[in-house]
Design a protein around this motif. Structure first.
Motif, PDB file in Angstrom:
ATOM      1  N   ARG A 212       0.874  -1.179   0.000  1.00 52.69           N
ATOM      2  CA  ARG A 212       0.000   0.000   0.000  1.00 52.69           C
ATOM      3  C   ARG A 212       0.904   1.219   0.000  1.00 52.69           C
ATOM      4  O   ARG A 212       1.697   1.410   0.930  1.00 52.69           O
ATOM      5  N   HIS A 213       0.827   2.010  -1.037  1.00 55.75           N
ATOM      6  CA  HIS A 213       1.712   3.155  -1.201  1.00 55.75           C
ATOM      7  C   HIS A 213       1.171   4.360  -0.439  1.00 55.75           C
ATOM      8  O   HIS A 213      -0.032   4.443  -0.154  1.00 55.75           O
ATOM      9  N   GLN A 214       2.050   5.280  -0.118  1.00 56.83           N
ATOM     10  CA  GLN A 214       1.636   6.496   0.579  1.00 56.83           C
ATOM     11  C   GLN A 214       0.613   7.284  -0.230  1.00 56.83           C
ATOM     12  O   GLN A 214      -0.183   8.044   0.329  1.00 56.83           O
ATOM     13  N   SER A 215       0.613   7.085  -1.543  1.00 58.28           N
ATOM     14  CA  SER A 215      -0.356   7.739  -2.421  1.00 58.28           C
ATOM     15  C   SER A 215      -1.765   7.186  -2.261  1.00 58.28           C
ATOM     16  O   SER A 215      -2.723   7.765  -2.783  1.00 58.28           O
ATOM     17  N   GLY A 216      -1.898   6.045  -1.579  1.00 60.16           N
ATOM     18  CA  GLY A 216      -3.182   5.374  -1.459  1.00 60.16           C
ATOM     19  C   GLY A 216      -3.390   4.307  -2.522  1.00 60.16           C
ATOM     20  O   GLY A 216      -4.364   3.544  -2.459  1.00 60.16           O
ATOM     21  N   GLN A 217      -2.495   4.227  -3.486  1.00 55.24           N
ATOM     22  CA  GLN A 217      -2.567   3.205  -4.528  1.00 55.24           C
ATOM     23  C   GLN A 217      -1.971   1.897  -4.010  1.00 55.24           C
ATOM     24  O   GLN A 217      -1.258   1.884  -3.003  1.00 55.24           O
ATOM     25  N   HIS A 218      -2.267   0.814  -4.726  1.00 51.85           N
ATOM     26  CA  HIS A 218      -1.826  -0.512  -4.307  1.00 51.85           C
ATOM     27  C   HIS A 218      -1.068  -1.186  -5.438  1.00 51.85           C
ATOM     28  O   HIS A 218      -1.406  -1.029  -6.612  1.00 51.85           O
ATOM     29  N   SER A 219      -0.051  -1.948  -5.072  1.00 55.61           N
ATOM     30  CA  SER A 219       0.631  -2.789  -6.046  1.00 55.61           C
ATOM     31  C   SER A 219       0.740  -4.203  -5.488  1.00 55.61           C
ATOM     32  O   SER A 219       0.865  -4.401  -4.277  1.00 55.61           O
ATOM     33  N   TYR A 220       0.678  -5.167  -6.414  1.00 57.99           N
ATOM     34  CA  TYR A 220       0.736  -6.578  -6.073  1.00 57.99           C
ATOM     35  C   TYR A 220       1.851  -7.185  -6.913  1.00 57.99           C
ATOM     36  O   TYR A 220       1.764  -7.224  -8.140  1.00 57.99           O
ATOM     37  N   ILE A 221       2.916  -7.641  -6.249  1.00 56.47           N
ATOM     38  CA  ILE A 221       4.105  -8.135  -6.937  1.00 56.47           C
ATOM     39  C   ILE A 221       4.247  -9.619  -6.620  1.00 56.47           C
ATOM     40  O   ILE A 221       4.365  -9.999  -5.444  1.00 56.47           O
ATOM     41  N   THR A 222       4.216 -10.465  -7.647  1.00 50.43           N
ATOM     42  CA  THR A 222       4.302 -11.907  -7.426  1.00 50.43           C
ATOM     43  C   THR A 222       5.317 -12.526  -8.373  1.00 50.43           C
ATOM     44  O   THR A 222       5.547 -12.029  -9.484  1.00 50.43           O
ATOM     45  N   GLY A 223       5.915 -13.630  -7.930  1.00 50.87           N
ATOM     46  CA  GLY A 223       6.887 -14.305  -8.774  1.00 50.87           C
ATOM     47  C   GLY A 223       7.172 -15.714  -8.301  1.00 50.87           C
ATOM     48  O   GLY A 223       6.982 -16.040  -7.125  1.00 50.87           O
ATOM     49  N   SER A 224       7.621 -16.547  -9.221  1.00 49.52           N
ATOM     50  CA  SER A 224       8.018 -17.913  -8.887  1.00 49.52           C
ATOM     51  C   SER A 224       9.033 -18.380  -9.924  1.00 49.52           C
ATOM     52  O   SER A 224       9.135 -17.825 -11.016  1.00 49.52           O
ATOM     53  N   LYS A 225       9.790 -19.404  -9.555  1.00 45.14           N
ATOM     54  CA  LYS A 225      10.690 -20.066 -10.506  1.00 45.14           C
ATOM     55  C   LYS A 225      10.542 -21.587 -10.491  1.00 45.14           C
ATOM     56  O   LYS A 225      11.266 -22.268 -11.203  1.00 45.14           O
TER      57      LYS A 225
END
Length: 342
Positions: A212-225
């Motif tokens: 949750r960014h200070q801007s109020g926006q959201h990011s979802y970061i996912t990864g696998s190998k």
């Protein structure tokens, strides 16, 4: 500016040397390498460039003004501190240190010595990411609500195993940095990391991080190998539509195929049409043409900053925040609790 390359493994050979060669105002003046196979490869790739057995030996020759640390992650802190003490400007590959306190120590050392320290977050210059960034900044999506940033790779062989490695520190540091660069600082972090017991030690092999960014926006970061699947995707949701982009960055694909950025500067870093993303708005779906981006600009801008006294393209203070989010993700996964950042 004369640059010394510390290490000539896969990263140094593929993701650094070609882009340094293509940068403006930068020459490779020496390489630190020890193994016979790497020295032989250097004679083929960079004929005439001196090879040294240590950073100290290369610095003593007096030919370099700045260095790039491309060695394995567990060596980054010690080598960066050594380079700083020698009065050299430093680009350090990601992650710049094992933990936030380690990275903070490196930043303070650079400040005290009066040298420039930047992180090699080269994926800020990925063509697919730069295209996403241009769509977000154009306003065509309206108010951004969330961005999903995903990389699944069927790639056990390149997994950095052991407690000092892991996938979150590997490409997770790149993709978290992309979201911080695009949406601004983090306010809170949730995460789930999946671990496996490997011969080198317990290793995180996949991750899902919510920022949750200070801007109020959201990011979802996912990864696998380790899930036997390949997919690269950006998905940006806004009040006016959705942008979806697929595919791995064209620059990495071209370099690994043997093409060099210096050979075709005008045509470098442009995705083919079949890899373009799509902007979905009410009643419409349109292809978004790729913007051009060049990873070598990182080195051009770093050399300019080293000469002018500027902060450089990826200041270590920004890399510090990325390290704080990485630490917070591990803490959130361990405790099951949201980690708040100030």
């Amino acid at each position: 500016m004369k640059l010394g390359l510390v290490g000539y493994g896969f990263g140094g050979r593929v993701f650094h040397a070609p882009f340094i060669h293509a940068a403006e105002g930068v020459d490779i003046a020496g390489v630190v390498a020890r193994s016979a196979d790497k020295i032989a490869q250097l004679a083929k790739d960079l004929p005439g460039v001196p090879v040294y057995s240590s950073l100290a030996e290369m610095a003593a020759a007096g030919e370099v003004e700045m260095v790039t640390i491309t060695t394995p992650p567990e060596t980054h802190k010690a080598l960066t501190l050594e380079a700083i003490e020698l009065g050299l400007h430093v680009v350090c590959d990601k992650p710049i240190a094992p933990t936030y306190p380690d990275a903070a120590e490196m930043v303070e050392a650079a400040k005290a010595k009066g040298v420039l320290l930047n992180a090699f977050h080269n994926r800020r210059w990925d063509t697919d990411f730069r295209t996403l960034k241009s769509v977000v900044e154009s306003g065509r999506l309206g108010d951004i609500r969330a961005i999903h940033n995903r990389l699944d790779a069927d790639d056990w062989a390149t997994l950095e195993a052991g407690p000092g490695g892991g996938l979150l520190r590997d490409h997770g540091s790149h993709f978290i940095d992309q979201m911080l660069f695009l949406l601004g600082p983090a306010a809170a972090v949730d995460a789930k990391l999946d671990y496996m017991d490997l011969p080198q030690g317990t290793t995180d092999v996949s991750y899902a991080v919510h920022v949750r960014h200070q801007s109020g926006q959201h990011s979802y970061i996912t990864g696998s190998k380790v899930n036997y699947y390949n997919e690269r995707e950006f998905r940006a949701y806004g009040s006016l539509g959705t942008y979806v982009g697929h595919g791995t960055d064209v620059q990495a694909r071209m370099v690994m195929a043997g093409h060099m950025p210096a050979d075709d500067p005008a045509g470098w870093g442009i995705e083919p049409k079949e890899a373009w993303g799509t902007l979905h708005t009410e009643g419409n779906a349109e292809l978004v043409s790729s913007v051009q981006s060049k990873i070598q600009d990182l080195y051009t801008q770093f050399a300019q900053a080293a000469q002018s006294g500027g902060p450089g393209p990826v200041p270590a203070t920004g890399a510090l925040h990325t390290m704080r989010v990485l630490d917070a993700a591990r803490e959130a996964s361990r405790t099951g609790q949201t980690v708040l950042l100030d």
